[in-house]
Enzyme design. Structure first.
Site, short mmCIF file in Angstrom:
data_model
loop_
_atom_site.label_atom_id
_atom_site.label_comp_id
_atom_site.label_asym_id
_atom_site.label_seq_id
_atom_site.Cartn_x
_atom_site.Cartn_y
_atom_site.Cartn_z
N GLU A 1 4.40 15.93 -6.16
CA GLU A 1 3.39 14.79 -6.10
C GLU A 1 2.42 15.25 -5.33
OE1 GLU A 1 5.31 10.71 -7.24
OE2 GLU A 1 6.22 11.40 -5.54
N TRP B 1 6.08 -2.33 -4.86
CA TRP B 1 5.10 -1.15 -5.53
C TRP B 1 5.00 -1.86 -7.19
CZ3 TRP B 1 5.61 1.55 -10.13
CH2 TRP B 1 4.79 2.36 -10.33
N PHE C 1 -3.39 5.42 -10.58
CA PHE C 1 -2.58 6.32 -9.89
C PHE C 1 -3.53 7.03 -9.07
CE2 PHE C 1 2.27 6.47 -11.49
CZ PHE C 1 2.05 5.22 -11.50
N GLN D 1 -3.51 3.60 -2.89
CA GLN D 1 -2.76 2.74 -3.74
C GLN D 1 -2.34 1.63 -3.47
OE1 GLN D 1 -1.09 4.80 -6.97
NE2 GLN D 1 -3.28 5.06 -6.51
N MET E 1 0.84 -1.24 0.13
CA MET E 1 -0.05 -0.10 -0.04
C MET E 1 0.91 1.25 -0.04
SD MET E 1 -2.91 1.12 2.76
CE MET E 1 -1.71 1.29 4.10
N ASN E 2 0.46 2.17 -0.80
CA ASN E 2 0.98 3.44 -0.34
C ASN E 2 0.09 4.93 -0.35
OD1 ASN E 2 1.78 2.69 -3.71
ND2 ASN E 2 2.03 5.00 -3.80
N ASP E 3 0.01 5.68 -1.06
CA ASP E 3 -0.88 6.78 -0.84
C ASP E 3 -2.19 6.71 -0.61
OD1 ASP E 3 1.21 7.51 -2.42
OD2 ASP E 3 0.28 8.71 -4.10
N ARG F 1 0.34 14.50 -12.72
CA ARG F 1 -0.67 13.50 -12.02
C ARG F 1 -1.13 14.00 -10.47
NH1 ARG F 1 4.49 11.21 -12.10
NH2 ARG F 1 5.73 11.08 -10.07
N ASP F 2 -2.00 13.11 -9.89
CA ASP F 2 -2.41 13.22 -8.71
C ASP F 2 -3.70 14.27 -8.70
OD1 ASP F 2 -0.58 11.32 -8.42
OD2 ASP F 2 0.75 12.39 -7.17
C1 FRU Z 1 3.22 9.32 -4.70
C2 FRU Z 1 3.02 8.58 -5.89
C3 FRU Z 1 1.98 9.57 -6.73
C4 FRU Z 1 1.46 8.57 -7.93
C5 FRU Z 1 1.42 7.19 -6.86
C6 FRU Z 1 1.55 6.02 -7.78
O1 FRU Z 1 3.89 8.47 -3.72
O2 FRU Z 1 4.16 8.44 -6.62
O3 FRU Z 1 2.58 10.46 -7.52
O4 FRU Z 1 0.04 8.86 -8.06
O5 FRU Z 1 2.30 7.49 -5.83
O6 FRU Z 1 1.47 4.82 -6.83
#
Ligand code: FRU
Length: 459
Positions: free
Chosen positions: A193, A44, A80, A36, A18-20, A137-138
């Protein structure tokens, strides 16, 4: 899967990467946390949106994957980060599809569980002509009187990170208005980001996470005529392991923020464990009377407290081990007057012989909070570090709230500074707590300690 070190009251998926945090929203009373996620492995890759729901921001129910890449579609190489909005009663996700990076929409007509991607995706097919960008992005979207607005994370090659501002009448046709803010590559990296932009009190708060640094920055400032004038700057967390936060306004008008807590161990170690990444505690963001940013854990977390131990009014010199307070899932609420000590604070997750311990110390002269996890673990795969945060106490006592949750140590100091560490002690008896005063004597004004209940146990 290796269950050791898994937090018990911080959110994480059942397994894998898991990330964001993504798409945070409260809808008909229910909080939605998307994130994420790689559902098939602990590294990842192949980004999906995982999903969980809660009525109190504390206890979560895992939900099915919300968004997966569509083969042949504009998000074939990954779904993303992005946000969630209420589009005149229709729950709507705005996210980046890869690759190349484009912006997409998805809507739900049920309980925000099943999502349909728009046939008009991508709604923004690429960066404006003539800009040589480092990222695109984002999306983070909000409504103003004259339409929808979006910020996107980006940067200009060779110059620095940037936040782009867009406007739309209908969420489908977007017009680029220009940069909301630009950074310098030597100060804040080459690409920003996960920008967030939202009102906080009488100011506006901008969050962004610059590459290549693992830090989440904020600016507080004034927003008028679609221009942002930053006035104050800082980090949301000084531990170096908190990244890509997302903040949202809940139905009660509270600004609540989650951030991704990275692992503090080698990739080989988290791959072997079968899981990686944790969400921070939900933090409430407010403005202090002097206009500075305050962070505190949401009040709902107090429901997890069990078996209080209270100690007050003790003189401290050297290290004072607390026999009644120990554990790997605890909250400590400590008020200390440094008096004539040079450093004052505590150690947590300490073994009886001191082989393993993490220290949280305030350095009076340097006006710094220091969290040192270099001796937290005897395991060479654990990457301990010494992290510092500026903290000028003035006449206030040091007021620490320390959340120990297995491998997470999340520290709030005087509601101003946060510093999160990840620790992986090897010994079962690395659960001790001690108070520390060096270079003189200090006074413990009060200490409250609780065992914290798991958020997954039945209530
Ligand atoms: C930040 C990031 C975002 C992107 C996502 C991809 O951690 O790199 O910029 O959308 O994670 O997992």
């Amino acid at each position: 899967m290796d269950l050791r070190h898994r937090p018990q009251y911080h959110f994480l998926p059942l397994a894998n990467w898991m990330n964001d945090p993504n798409g945070l929203i409260q809808w008909d009373g229910v909080y939605h946390l998307f994130y994420q996620h790689h559902p098939h492995g602990p590294g990842w890759a192949d980004m999906h949106w995982g999903h969980a729901t809660s009525r109190d921001l504390v206890h979560w129910t895992h939900q099915p994957i919300a968004l997966a890449p569509t083969p042949g579609g504009p998000d074939a190489d990954g779904v993303f980060s992005g946000c969630a909005i209420d589009h005149d009663g229709v729950p709507t996700l705005v996210y980046t599809g890869v690759r190349p990076e484009v912006q997409c929409l998805a809507t739900s007509d049920d309980e925000l569980i099943v999502w349909q991607k728009s046939p008009r995706n991508p709604v923004i097919a690429g960066p404006p002509e003539g800009l040589d960008v480092t990222g695109f992005r984002d999306p983070y979207v909000w409504r103003e009187d004259d339409g929808w607005y979006m910020v996107l994370g980006s940067g200009i090659r060779g110059q620095g990170g940037m936040v782009m501002l867009y406007r739309s009448a209908d969420l489908y046709e977007w017009e680029y208005l220009g940069p909301l803010i630009e950074g310098r590559i030597d100060e804040t990296g080459h690409n920003w980001e996960c920008p967030n932009f939202l009102p906080l009190g009488d100011r506006h708060l901008l969050l962004f996470s610059p590459q290549p640094f693992r830090q989440a920055h904020y600016y507080l400032g004034e927003y008028a005529e679609h221009r942002f004038s930053p006035e104050a700057h800082g980090l949301l967390d000084y531990g170096g392991l908190y990244y890509a936060p997302q903040a949202f306004m809940d139905e009660g008008g509270r600004c609540v923020c989650f951030g991704w807590l990275l692992e503090g161990r080698t990739e080989a170690a988290y791959r072997a464990a079968g899981w990686a990444g944790v969400q921070s505690l939900p933090r409430e963001l407010t403005l202090a009377p002097d206009g500075s940013l305050q962070q505190r854990p949401v009040i709902e977390l107090e429901a997890l407290r069990r078996d209080v131990v209270h100690i007050a009014n003790r003189s401290l010199e050297g290290e004072t081990r607390l026999d009644d307070v120990a554990g790997s899932c605890i909250e400590l609420c400590v008020e200390l007057d440094p008096q004539d000590a040079g450093q004052v604070g505590l150690t947590v997750r300490a073994s009886p012989d001191g082989d393993e311990a993490t220290t949280i110390l305030y350095d009076v002269e340097r006006k710094e909070l220091v969290v040192d996890s270099r001796a937290a673990s005897l395991d060479p795969e654990a990457e301990g570090r010494r992290a510092t945060a500026p903290l000028d106490l003035g006449d206030e006592p040091l007021a620490l709230r320390v959340f120990v949750d297995e491998s997470v140590i999340e520290v709030f100091a005087n509601e101003r500074i946060c510093l999160t560490a990840r620790v992986y002690p090897t010994r079962d008896d690395s659960v001790g707590v001690a108070l520390v005063a060096t270079g003189g004597s200090a006074r413990l004004l009060s200490l409250d300690a609780w065992r914290m209940e798991s958020i997954w146990s039945s209530r």
